[in-house]
Design a protein around this motif. Structure first.
Motif, short mmCIF file in Angstrom:
data_model
loop_
_atom_site.label_atom_id
_atom_site.label_comp_id
_atom_site.label_asym_id
_atom_site.label_seq_id
_atom_site.Cartn_x
_atom_site.Cartn_y
_atom_site.Cartn_z
N LYS A 144 93.98 24.15 56.60
CA LYS A 144 93.95 25.56 56.25
C LYS A 144 92.53 26.06 56.45
O LYS A 144 91.57 25.31 56.30
CB LYS A 144 94.39 25.76 54.80
CG LYS A 144 95.85 25.41 54.57
CD LYS A 144 96.23 25.62 53.12
CE LYS A 144 97.69 25.23 52.94
NZ LYS A 144 98.09 25.27 51.55
N GLU A 145 92.37 27.32 56.78
CA GLU A 145 91.05 27.88 57.08
C GLU A 145 90.06 27.65 55.95
O GLU A 145 88.90 27.33 56.19
CB GLU A 145 91.17 29.38 57.40
CG GLU A 145 89.87 30.01 57.87
CD GLU A 145 89.34 29.39 59.17
OE1 GLU A 145 88.11 29.45 59.36
OE2 GLU A 145 90.12 28.84 59.96
N ARG A 146 90.49 27.78 54.72
CA ARG A 146 89.60 27.58 53.56
C ARG A 146 89.06 26.16 53.54
O ARG A 146 87.88 25.94 53.31
CB ARG A 146 90.35 27.91 52.27
CG ARG A 146 89.45 27.94 51.05
CD ARG A 146 90.20 28.35 49.82
NE ARG A 146 90.81 27.12 49.28
CZ ARG A 146 91.96 27.06 48.64
NH1 ARG A 146 92.67 28.14 48.43
NH2 ARG A 146 92.42 25.93 48.18
N GLU A 147 89.93 25.18 53.81
CA GLU A 147 89.49 23.78 53.83
C GLU A 147 88.53 23.52 54.99
O GLU A 147 87.54 22.81 54.84
CB GLU A 147 90.70 22.86 53.92
CG GLU A 147 91.58 22.90 52.70
CD GLU A 147 92.95 22.29 52.95
OE1 GLU A 147 93.37 22.17 54.12
OE2 GLU A 147 93.60 21.92 51.97
N ARG A 148 88.81 24.10 56.14
CA ARG A 148 87.96 23.93 57.31
C ARG A 148 86.56 24.48 57.03
O ARG A 148 85.56 23.82 57.32
CB ARG A 148 88.58 24.65 58.51
CG ARG A 148 87.79 24.46 59.80
CD ARG A 148 88.41 25.28 60.93
NE ARG A 148 89.76 24.89 61.22
CZ ARG A 148 90.10 23.99 62.14
NH1 ARG A 148 89.16 23.37 62.81
NH2 ARG A 148 91.35 23.69 62.37
N LEU A 149 86.48 25.66 56.44
CA LEU A 149 85.18 26.25 56.11
C LEU A 149 84.41 25.40 55.11
O LEU A 149 83.20 25.23 55.24
CB LEU A 149 85.36 27.67 55.57
CG LEU A 149 85.80 28.72 56.59
CD1 LEU A 149 86.10 30.04 55.89
CD2 LEU A 149 84.74 28.90 57.65
N ARG A 150 85.10 24.85 54.14
CA ARG A 150 84.45 24.01 53.14
C ARG A 150 83.85 22.75 53.79
O ARG A 150 82.73 22.34 53.48
CB ARG A 150 85.44 23.63 52.04
CG ARG A 150 84.78 22.93 50.85
CD ARG A 150 85.73 22.70 49.71
NE ARG A 150 86.81 21.83 50.14
CZ ARG A 150 88.08 22.00 49.79
NH1 ARG A 150 88.45 22.97 48.99
NH2 ARG A 150 89.02 21.18 50.24
N PHE A 162 82.90 22.46 57.04
CA PHE A 162 81.78 22.85 57.86
C PHE A 162 80.57 23.23 57.02
O PHE A 162 79.43 22.96 57.40
CB PHE A 162 82.17 24.00 58.80
CG PHE A 162 82.94 23.54 59.99
CD1 PHE A 162 82.39 22.65 60.91
CD2 PHE A 162 84.23 23.99 60.22
CE1 PHE A 162 83.10 22.20 62.00
CE2 PHE A 162 84.95 23.55 61.30
CZ PHE A 162 84.39 22.66 62.22
N GLU A 163 80.77 23.84 55.87
CA GLU A 163 79.65 24.17 54.97
C GLU A 163 78.92 22.90 54.55
O GLU A 163 77.70 22.86 54.52
CB GLU A 163 80.13 24.92 53.74
CG GLU A 163 80.50 26.36 53.99
CD GLU A 163 81.13 27.04 52.77
OE1 GLU A 163 81.21 26.40 51.70
OE2 GLU A 163 81.56 28.19 52.91
N LYS A 164 79.67 21.85 54.24
CA LYS A 164 79.04 20.58 53.84
C LYS A 164 78.31 19.93 54.99
O LYS A 164 77.28 19.28 54.79
CB LYS A 164 80.08 19.63 53.28
CG LYS A 164 80.60 20.06 51.92
CD LYS A 164 81.58 19.09 51.35
CE LYS A 164 82.06 19.60 50.00
NZ LYS A 164 82.94 18.69 49.33
#
Length: 151
Positions: free
Chosen positions: A138-144, A146-148
């Motif tokens: 899900k986009e939210r998980e992907r962003l999390r 990449f942020e890390k």
């Protein structure tokens, strides 16, 4: 003995030894070797037959395992009328094989001794994307994730 429980409770050497003695362990061992053969074929570009295949890693240092994989790969290629040398990649450093491989690729990208290898593998300008391209998140998980990676 009925298999290994839990599966990571024995060393790789013990796993190979148990595969010769226990039917359930043998099935897992044979599946592992079959998966290696399939992976090698999956990695080959169409219409390409290698002259040699190099094995590396923890399991390849176990003589019985290396022998079994070598035999399986040679037999698989012979089925298609090809002969291939299966060799063990001897580490030159006191590091993990993955770290050594990464150093070789970095050297080639920088135009060093392994430049031809990087060109053959088309790692220079032809590769693209990221390790997450085929992972469906899900986009939210992907962003999390990449942020890390960026921090």
């Amino acid at each position: 003995m009925a298999g290994i429980d839990p599966p990571f409770s024995v060393s790789p050497e013990e796993f190979v030894r148990l595969a010769k003695e226990d039917e359930e362990v043998r099935k897992g061992y044979e599946a592992m070797i079959e998966a290696i053969v399939k992976d090698v074929f999956a990695l080959l570009p169409p219409s390409v037959t290698p002259d040699s295949i190099y094995l590396s890693g923890r399991f390849s240092r176990i003589p019985e395992f290396f022998r079994d994989v070598k035999e399986a790969l040679e037999n698989a290629f012979e089925t298609y009328g090809f002969s291939v040398d299966v060799l063990k990649l001897e580490s030159r450093a006191r590091a993990k094989e993955a770290a050594e491989g990464s150093a070789i690729i970095a050297n080639g990208i920088a135009g060093g001794k392994y430049r031809e290898l990087v060109e053959t593998l088309r790692l220079g300008g032809e590769s693209s994307g990221s390790i997450f391209d085929w992972v469906k998140l899900k986009e939210r998980e992907r962003l999390r994730i990449f942020e890390k990676l960026i921090v």
